[in-house]
Design an enzyme around this catalytic site. Structure first.
Site, PDB file in Angstrom:
ATOM      1  N   LYS A  68      -4.403  10.152  -3.308  1.00  0.00           N
ATOM      2  CA  LYS A  68      -4.599  11.412  -2.583  1.00  0.00           C
ATOM      3  C   LYS A  68      -3.330  12.269  -2.490  1.00  0.00           C
ATOM      4  CE  LYS A  68      -8.063  11.077   0.930  1.00  0.00           C
ATOM      5  NZ  LYS A  68      -8.446  10.639   2.267  1.00  0.00           N
ATOM      6  N   ASP A 104     -11.478  16.369   4.402  1.00  0.00           N
ATOM      7  CA  ASP A 104     -11.422  15.440   5.540  1.00  0.00           C
ATOM      8  C   ASP A 104     -11.358  16.189   6.874  1.00  0.00           C
ATOM      9  OD1 ASP A 104     -11.604  13.019   4.202  1.00  0.00           O
ATOM     10  OD2 ASP A 104      -9.436  12.785   3.990  1.00  0.00           O
ATOM     11  N   GLY A 130      -0.577   8.456   9.509  1.00  0.00           N
ATOM     12  CA  GLY A 130      -0.736   8.291   8.063  1.00  0.00           C
ATOM     13  C   GLY A 130      -1.537   9.439   7.466  1.00  0.00           C
ATOM     14  N   GLY A 131      -2.157   9.169   6.325  1.00  0.00           N
ATOM     15  CA  GLY A 131      -2.881  10.223   5.617  1.00  0.00           C
ATOM     16  C   GLY A 131      -4.039  10.787   6.403  1.00  0.00           C
TER      17      GLY A 131
HETATM   18  P1  NAP Z   1      -2.382   5.082   6.051  1.00  0.00           P
HETATM   19  O1  NAP Z   1      -1.915   6.382   5.488  1.00  0.00           O
HETATM   20  O2  NAP Z   1      -1.953   3.810   5.402  1.00  0.00           O
HETATM   21  O3  NAP Z   1      -1.923   5.053   7.611  1.00  0.00           O
HETATM   22  C1  NAP Z   1      -2.145   3.901   8.378  1.00  0.00           C
HETATM   23  C2  NAP Z   1      -1.825   4.185   9.837  1.00  0.00           C
HETATM   24  O4  NAP Z   1      -2.171   3.026  10.593  1.00  0.00           O
HETATM   25  C3  NAP Z   1      -0.338   4.458  10.112  1.00  0.00           C
HETATM   26  O5  NAP Z   1      -0.219   5.331  11.203  1.00  0.00           O
HETATM   27  C4  NAP Z   1       0.155   3.051  10.490  1.00  0.00           C
HETATM   28  O6  NAP Z   1       1.308   3.059  11.304  1.00  0.00           O
HETATM   29  C5  NAP Z   1      -1.004   2.541  11.290  1.00  0.00           C
HETATM   30  N1  NAP Z   1      -1.060   1.086  11.340  1.00  0.00           N
HETATM   31  C6  NAP Z   1      -1.420   0.236  10.348  1.00  0.00           C
HETATM   32  N2  NAP Z   1      -1.379  -1.045  10.784  1.00  0.00           N
HETATM   33  C7  NAP Z   1      -0.982  -0.996  12.097  1.00  0.00           C
HETATM   34  C8  NAP Z   1      -0.763  -1.975  13.096  1.00  0.00           C
HETATM   35  N3  NAP Z   1      -0.932  -3.272  12.837  1.00  0.00           N
HETATM   36  N4  NAP Z   1      -0.398  -1.557  14.325  1.00  0.00           N
HETATM   37  C9  NAP Z   1      -0.245  -0.235  14.596  1.00  0.00           C
HETATM   38  N5  NAP Z   1      -0.426   0.747  13.680  1.00  0.00           N
HETATM   39  C10 NAP Z   1      -0.802   0.372  12.455  1.00  0.00           C
HETATM   40  O7  NAP Z   1      -3.977   5.014   6.109  1.00  0.00           O
HETATM   41  P2  NAP Z   1      -5.010   6.243   6.253  1.00  0.00           P
HETATM   42  O8  NAP Z   1      -5.426   6.689   4.899  1.00  0.00           O
HETATM   43  O9  NAP Z   1      -4.423   7.221   7.197  1.00  0.00           O
HETATM   44  O10 NAP Z   1      -6.304   5.505   6.889  1.00  0.00           O
HETATM   45  C11 NAP Z   1      -6.262   5.030   8.215  1.00  0.00           C
HETATM   46  C12 NAP Z   1      -7.646   4.609   8.671  1.00  0.00           C
HETATM   47  O11 NAP Z   1      -8.522   5.731   8.690  1.00  0.00           O
HETATM   48  C13 NAP Z   1      -8.324   3.560   7.767  1.00  0.00           C
HETATM   49  O12 NAP Z   1      -9.009   2.657   8.590  1.00  0.00           O
HETATM   50  C14 NAP Z   1      -9.297   4.384   6.944  1.00  0.00           C
HETATM   51  O13 NAP Z   1     -10.420   3.627   6.525  1.00  0.00           O
HETATM   52  C15 NAP Z   1      -9.713   5.420   7.978  1.00  0.00           C
HETATM   53  N6  NAP Z   1     -10.209   6.677   7.365  1.00  0.00           N
HETATM   54  C16 NAP Z   1     -11.479   7.049   7.663  1.00  0.00           C
HETATM   55  C17 NAP Z   1     -11.972   8.230   7.142  1.00  0.00           C
HETATM   56  C18 NAP Z   1     -13.363   8.652   7.489  1.00  0.00           C
HETATM   57  O14 NAP Z   1     -13.889   9.551   6.834  1.00  0.00           O
HETATM   58  N7  NAP Z   1     -13.989   8.044   8.464  1.00  0.00           N
HETATM   59  C19 NAP Z   1     -11.167   9.038   6.318  1.00  0.00           C
HETATM   60  C20 NAP Z   1      -9.878   8.607   6.036  1.00  0.00           C
HETATM   61  C21 NAP Z   1      -9.402   7.420   6.573  1.00  0.00           C
HETATM   62  P3  NAP Z   1       2.804   3.078  10.652  1.00  0.00           P
HETATM   63  O15 NAP Z   1       3.063   4.499  10.255  1.00  0.00           O
HETATM   64  O16 NAP Z   1       3.663   2.604  11.754  1.00  0.00           O
HETATM   65  O17 NAP Z   1       2.761   2.142   9.468  1.00  0.00           O
END
Ligand code: NAP
Length: 280
Positions: A68, A104, A130-131
């Site tokens: 992405k 999104d 994150g993203g």
């Molecule tokens: P990402 O860019 O990898 O970001 C992950 C986020 O989660 C970061 O803020 C990270 O914190 C935090 N994190 C991960 N493990 C953690 C832990 N053990 N304790 C505290 N914080 C933690 O991932 P993303 O793409 O943003 O996706 C995040 C979630 O959103 C996923 O579950 C994904 O499936 C969901 N999502 C859903 C949709 C939808 O349409 N429903 C769309 C997009 C994403 P740090 O910065 O400290 O590492």
């Protein structure tokens, strides 16, 4: 003028996505004859995969992890949403070349509307930086909410708040202020992967008892359908929503970009629910 064409998902790995089920169901429901294929594209093969989207039989594409944020550099133009969020989840072939868009944020705001929560003037807490957080924070800022970001890595929260400050009212919340912010919030959004199948499953990004007193909780996680955070919020009598509505509505927005017509949202939602059930 209804020549069957194909849409693609570019992902690595691509096996877990429910986008093929949602889009194929929509194409069938409207009798369109188009197909949707999930492609497993390793990062080294992304430029070649993007070039292949220039064929005339391509309807468009979705892009997800891990592409992405790297795909914008390979496209001819970006929408304001994609530029502000810094990520592309939808590619649209246009007369001016391949356009990168991000649905999104639109999907998130449409999901919020389904829940009955109005963003304008709302005090919101976004957990994560994150993203997904970038899209949610941008959406909330543009829609006039007050946004408070908290993230495990404080520096990442600060960078996100800084990047979004030109779009609205956004600030970082540290751990000492978080409980008060959550309790008084109109909306808390979990954008972290905490609680998701395979990532701290069964955990919550907030300690027990930290819930909005009168506000709603949205968890972007949709596997499992109810995270610990959502269960606690529901049991406390709050308004809750998981990530499925956003997932479906961002897909519906991609569909609309490719075809220039509204998506059959109920068909896509039913297909998404069935696909998630089948993958449990
Ligand atoms: P990402 O860019 O990898 O970001 C992950 C986020 O989660 C970061 O803020 C990270 O914190 C935090 N994190 C991960 N493990 C953690 C832990 N053990 N304790 C505290 N914080 C933690 O991932 P993303 O793409 O943003 O996706 C995040 C979630 O959103 C996923 O579950 C994904 O499936 C969901 N999502 C859903 C949709 C939808 O349409 N429903 C769309 C997009 C994403 P740090 O910065 O400290 O590492």
């Amino acid at each position: 003028m209804n020549r069957p064409r194909a849409a693609y998902l570019l992902a690595f790995p691509s096996g877990h996505s429910i986008s093929p089920a949602m889009h194929e169901a929509a194409f069938v429901a409207l009798g369109l004859g188009h197909r949707y294929h999930a492609l497993n594209v390793p990062p080294s093969e992304l430029p070649e995969a993007i070039e292949a989207l220039r064929r005339p039989d391509v309807l468009g594409a979705n892009v997800t992890i891990p592409h992405k944020e790297t795909v914008p550099a390979l496209l001819d133009r970006l929408t304001p949403a994609a530029r502000a969020i810094g990520a592309v989840n939808t590619i649209v072939p246009t007369l001016q070349g391949l356009e990168g868009d991000n649905t999104d944020a639109e999907g998130f705001l449409a999901a919020m509307a389904e829940l009955g929560v109005a963003p304008e003037g709302a005090s919101s807490v976004v957990l994560g930086a994150g993203g997904a957080a970038r899209a949610v924070v941008w959406a909330l800022c543009c829609a006039g909410a007050d946004v408070h970001i908290h993230n495990r890595s404080a520096a990442r929260a600060a960078a996100l708040a800084d990047a979004m400050s030109e779009h609205g009212r956004v600030q970082v919340v540290d751990k000492s202020e978080l409980e008060d912010r959550v309790r008084s919030a109109d909306l808390v959004v979990n954008t972290t992967s905490v609680g998701m199948v395979g990532t701290a499953e069964g955990s919550s990004p907030l300690p027990e008892g930290w819930l909005p007193q009168h506000g709603a909780v949205i968890d972007l996680v949709y596997r499992p359908a109810e995270t610990l955070l959502l269960r606690r919020a529901r049991e406390a009598g709050g308004l809750v929503q998981n990530g499925l509505p956003m997932l479906v509505l961002q897909g519906a927005a991609s569909f609309q970009r490719w075809l220039g017509r509204p998506a059959p949202v109920d068909v896509m939602r039913a297909a998404a629910v069935a696909a998630l059930r089948g993958s449990d």
